[in-house]
Structures are given as C-alpha cells and as structure tokens.
Design a protein around this motif. Sequence first.
Motif, PDB file in Angstrom:
ATOM      1  N   LEU A   1      34.559  86.681  17.832  1.00 23.76           N
ATOM      2  CA  LEU A   1      35.125  86.031  19.015  1.00 23.76           C
ATOM      3  C   LEU A   1      34.278  86.319  20.246  1.00 23.76           C
ATOM      4  CD1 LEU A   1      37.525  84.579  20.514  1.00 23.76           C
ATOM      5  CD2 LEU A   1      38.532  86.870  20.747  1.00 23.76           C
ATOM      6  N   ARG A   2      33.921  87.578  20.414  1.00 25.44           N
ATOM      7  CA  ARG A   2      33.106  87.967  21.572  1.00 25.44           C
ATOM      8  C   ARG A   2      31.784  87.220  21.581  1.00 25.44           C
ATOM      9  NH1 ARG A   2      32.336  91.198  25.676  1.00 25.44           N
ATOM     10  NH2 ARG A   2      30.242  91.999  26.053  1.00 25.44           N
ATOM     11  N   LYS A   3      31.129  87.150  20.439  1.00 27.29           N
ATOM     12  CA  LYS A   3      29.843  86.454  20.377  1.00 27.29           C
ATOM     13  C   LYS A   3      30.008  84.961  20.665  1.00 27.29           C
ATOM     14  CE  LYS A   3      27.377  89.534  17.242  1.00 27.29           C
ATOM     15  NZ  LYS A   3      26.743  89.609  15.927  1.00 27.29           N
ATOM     16  N   LEU A   4      31.044  84.360  20.089  1.00 24.98           N
ATOM     17  CA  LEU A   4      31.270  82.925  20.299  1.00 24.98           C
ATOM     18  C   LEU A   4      31.567  82.592  21.763  1.00 24.98           C
ATOM     19  CD1 LEU A   4      33.455  82.022  17.182  1.00 24.98           C
ATOM     20  CD2 LEU A   4      31.178  81.113  17.726  1.00 24.98           C
ATOM     21  N   THR A   5      32.262  83.499  22.443  1.00 25.59           N
ATOM     22  CA  THR A   5      32.702  83.192  23.803  1.00 25.59           C
ATOM     23  C   THR A   5      31.807  83.769  24.892  1.00 25.59           C
ATOM     24  OG1 THR A   5      34.182  85.108  23.831  1.00 25.59           O
ATOM     25  CG2 THR A   5      35.123  83.005  23.113  1.00 25.59           C
ATOM     26  N   MET A   6      31.016  84.782  24.577  1.00 19.81           N
ATOM     27  CA  MET A   6      30.304  85.480  25.644  1.00 19.81           C
ATOM     28  C   MET A   6      28.777  85.379  25.604  1.00 19.81           C
ATOM     29  SD  MET A   6      32.703  86.601  27.512  1.00 19.81           S
ATOM     30  CE  MET A   6      31.698  87.560  28.626  1.00 19.81           C
ATOM     31  N   VAL A   7      28.180  85.193  24.432  1.00 24.68           N
ATOM     32  CA  VAL A   7      26.719  85.258  24.328  1.00 24.68           C
ATOM     33  C   VAL A   7      26.037  84.268  25.266  1.00 24.68           C
ATOM     34  CG1 VAL A   7      24.764  84.803  22.781  1.00 24.68           C
ATOM     35  CG2 VAL A   7      26.607  86.327  22.069  1.00 24.68           C
ATOM     36  N   LYS A   8      26.523  83.028  25.327  1.00 29.39           N
ATOM     37  CA  LYS A   8      25.851  82.038  26.190  1.00 29.39           C
ATOM     38  C   LYS A   8      25.898  82.466  27.656  1.00 29.39           C
ATOM     39  CE  LYS A   8      29.793  78.920  26.574  1.00 29.39           C
ATOM     40  NZ  LYS A   8      30.333  77.613  26.276  1.00 29.39           N
ATOM     41  N   HIS A   9      27.007  83.049  28.097  1.00 34.91           N
ATOM     42  CA  HIS A   9      27.122  83.493  29.490  1.00 34.91           C
ATOM     43  C   HIS A   9      26.248  84.723  29.738  1.00 34.91           C
ATOM     44  CE1 HIS A   9      30.361  80.657  29.762  1.00 34.91           C
ATOM     45  NE2 HIS A   9      31.074  81.319  28.882  1.00 34.91           N
ATOM     46  N   LEU A  10      26.252  85.627  28.779  1.00 36.42           N
ATOM     47  CA  LEU A  10      25.431  86.832  28.909  1.00 36.42           C
ATOM     48  C   LEU A  10      23.945  86.475  28.946  1.00 36.42           C
ATOM     49  CD1 LEU A  10      27.421  89.060  26.402  1.00 36.42           C
ATOM     50  CD2 LEU A  10      27.166  89.521  28.851  1.00 36.42           C
ATOM     51  N   GLU A  11      23.535  85.584  28.062  1.00 39.24           N
ATOM     52  CA  GLU A  11      22.123  85.209  28.014  1.00 39.24           C
ATOM     53  C   GLU A  11      21.690  84.459  29.265  1.00 39.24           C
ATOM     54  OE1 GLU A  11      21.449  83.420  24.161  1.00 39.24           O
ATOM     55  OE2 GLU A  11      21.405  85.393  23.196  1.00 39.24           O
ATOM     56  N   LYS A  12      22.565  83.611  29.825  1.00 35.00           N
ATOM     57  CA  LYS A  12      22.248  82.950  31.097  1.00 35.00           C
ATOM     58  C   LYS A  12      22.018  83.968  32.196  1.00 35.00           C
ATOM     59  CE  LYS A  12      24.650  78.518  30.672  1.00 35.00           C
ATOM     60  NZ  LYS A  12      25.764  77.717  31.207  1.00 35.00           N
ATOM     61  N   ALA A  13      22.714  85.091  32.093  1.00 36.56           N
ATOM     62  CA  ALA A  13      22.567  86.160  33.086  1.00 36.56           C
ATOM     63  C   ALA A  13      21.371  87.065  32.775  1.00 36.56           C
ATOM     64  CB  ALA A  13      23.853  86.997  33.139  1.00 36.56           C
TER      65      ALA A  13
ATOM     66  N   ARG B   1      24.934  92.354  40.340  1.00 37.05           N
ATOM     67  CA  ARG B   1      23.911  91.408  39.893  1.00 37.05           C
ATOM     68  C   ARG B   1      24.451  90.382  38.895  1.00 37.05           C
ATOM     69  NH1 ARG B   1      18.389  93.252  36.805  1.00 37.05           N
ATOM     70  NH2 ARG B   1      17.630  91.164  36.351  1.00 37.05           N
ATOM     71  N   TYR B   2      25.419  90.783  38.069  1.00 39.85           N
ATOM     72  CA  TYR B   2      25.879  89.932  36.978  1.00 39.85           C
ATOM     73  C   TYR B   2      27.299  89.393  37.116  1.00 39.85           C
ATOM     74  CZ  TYR B   2      21.867  92.155  34.743  1.00 39.85           C
ATOM     75  OH  TYR B   2      20.614  92.608  34.450  1.00 39.85           O
ATOM     76  N   GLU B   3      28.142  90.098  37.862  1.00 38.54           N
ATOM     77  CA  GLU B   3      29.567  89.759  37.848  1.00 38.54           C
ATOM     78  C   GLU B   3      30.164  89.632  39.246  1.00 38.54           C
ATOM     79  OE1 GLU B   3      31.407  91.951  33.998  1.00 38.54           O
ATOM     80  OE2 GLU B   3      30.658  93.308  35.550  1.00 38.54           O
ATOM     81  N   PHE B   4      31.222  88.824  39.314  1.00 38.01           N
ATOM     82  CA  PHE B   4      32.088  88.796  40.487  1.00 38.01           C
ATOM     83  C   PHE B   4      33.276  89.701  40.178  1.00 38.01           C
ATOM     84  CE2 PHE B   4      30.211  84.471  40.873  1.00 38.01           C
ATOM     85  CZ  PHE B   4      29.612  84.637  42.119  1.00 38.01           C
TER      86      PHE B   4
ATOM     87  N   LYS C   1      36.829  91.304  36.286  1.00 35.68           N
ATOM     88  CA  LYS C   1      35.427  90.979  36.543  1.00 35.68           C
ATOM     89  C   LYS C   1      35.093  89.769  35.689  1.00 35.68           C
ATOM     90  CE  LYS C   1      34.157  95.834  37.040  1.00 35.68           C
ATOM     91  NZ  LYS C   1      33.426  96.941  36.410  1.00 35.68           N
ATOM     92  N   VAL C   2      34.264  88.886  36.229  1.00 32.32           N
ATOM     93  CA  VAL C   2      33.847  87.711  35.467  1.00 32.32           C
ATOM     94  C   VAL C   2      32.348  87.505  35.686  1.00 32.32           C
ATOM     95  CG1 VAL C   2      34.467  86.089  37.331  1.00 32.32           C
ATOM     96  CG2 VAL C   2      34.350  85.268  34.966  1.00 32.32           C
ATOM     97  N   LEU C   3      31.648  87.238  34.590  1.00 28.41           N
ATOM     98  CA  LEU C   3      30.218  86.959  34.707  1.00 28.41           C
ATOM     99  C   LEU C   3      30.005  85.775  35.634  1.00 28.41           C
ATOM    100  CD1 LEU C   3      29.110  87.359  31.000  1.00 28.41           C
ATOM    101  CD2 LEU C   3      28.256  88.701  32.927  1.00 28.41           C
ATOM    102  N   LYS C   4      28.995  85.855  36.455  1.00 29.28           N
ATOM    103  CA  LYS C   4      28.710  84.788  37.423  1.00 29.28           C
ATOM    104  C   LYS C   4      28.466  83.457  36.729  1.00 29.28           C
ATOM    105  CE  LYS C   4      27.053  87.717  41.134  1.00 29.28           C
ATOM    106  NZ  LYS C   4      25.945  88.091  41.995  1.00 29.28           N
ATOM    107  N   GLU C   5      27.963  83.500  35.503  1.00 30.40           N
ATOM    108  CA  GLU C   5      27.656  82.278  34.755  1.00 30.40           C
ATOM    109  C   GLU C   5      28.855  81.709  34.000  1.00 30.40           C
ATOM    110  OE1 GLU C   5      24.778  80.786  35.052  1.00 30.40           O
ATOM    111  OE2 GLU C   5      23.882  82.395  36.234  1.00 30.40           O
ATOM    112  N   ASN C   6      30.004  82.368  34.061  1.00 33.82           N
ATOM    113  CA  ASN C   6      31.167  81.975  33.271  1.00 33.82           C
ATOM    114  C   ASN C   6      32.094  81.075  34.087  1.00 33.82           C
ATOM    115  OD1 ASN C   6      33.493  81.843  31.687  1.00 33.82           O
ATOM    116  ND2 ASN C   6      33.262  83.940  30.958  1.00 33.82           N
TER     117      ASN C   6
END
Length: 143
Positions: free
Chosen positions: A19-31, A134-137, A111-116
């Motif tokens: 679940l974490r990989k499906l929902t977070m990897v794209k946002h993490l990688e954008k960051a 740098r990465y999160e609001f 906290k939420v990733l800026k790219e999310n």
Amino acid sequence: MHIELVKAQNKDIVFLVKLRKLTMVKHLEKAGLHLSDDQHLSRVKFHFNEAYIVKQLDERIGLLKYIETSNAIEILQLQILPSYQRKGIGNFLLNHMIQLSKSLHKSLVLKVLKENRARYLYERNGFKTIGEDRYEFYMELKK
C-alpha cells in the motif's frame, strides 16, 4: 459509506508495505526521495500499535495511523489504495479524525509531501499550513 477501522496486525505488514509503495513512491520520487524496501518497512512499523486497517465490505483498502499527544492528535499516515481513491473515503476518514479531535478538544496535525495532492483535501477541510521543510508541509486544524 460502510468503512471499518480494524487494528493492524503483523499479518497486515506485507499489505501495508505494498500500500505504501502504491500510494507514496510517485510523490517521494517527485521530491527526490528514493527509499529502499527496508525504509518503507521501517515507516510501516513506525508507531505500528497505532495503525488501523481501513476496510470496506471486509476488504483491506487502506491505512489510518495516528497518535494522541497532550494537546493534539497527529495523523501519521492516511493511505487508500489507488483504485479506491477519489470516492470520498479519505474525506470520510478525515472527518472521522476531525470529530475525534473536537470531542477531545485537541488540534489535529499532519505532514504532507509537497508533491502530494492530498494537501488539497486537507485544505478543503480547514487545515492551514503552519510550517514546512524541504519535502513536507506541516498542517494543523485548530481545536
């Protein structure tokens, strides 16, 4: 909406990493963050005792993890499988947490990733950005 929160168990860890990989990897990688499998597992295990599996019709569809402090409730993770996103489930869970924080007279923080794009869900529900790195609001809904 029939949503159930069930305390996560060790048998759920494989699902939660997926679940974490499906929902977070794209946002993490954008960051610019590229995490290993062990780092994803570590995040899943962080405050695991406060993790709840989100179920709909007895199917695991997400995760809600939060902790309570003396003056706030902090949402650590709110993740919904992509095939169940944009159906109001995240909003339903967020409103559940808002009602809980109000009943306890506590602020609700996260906290939420800026790219999310989930950031916009939080803003629509009254959260304000109170800081950032740098990465999160860092966001808060006052009591």
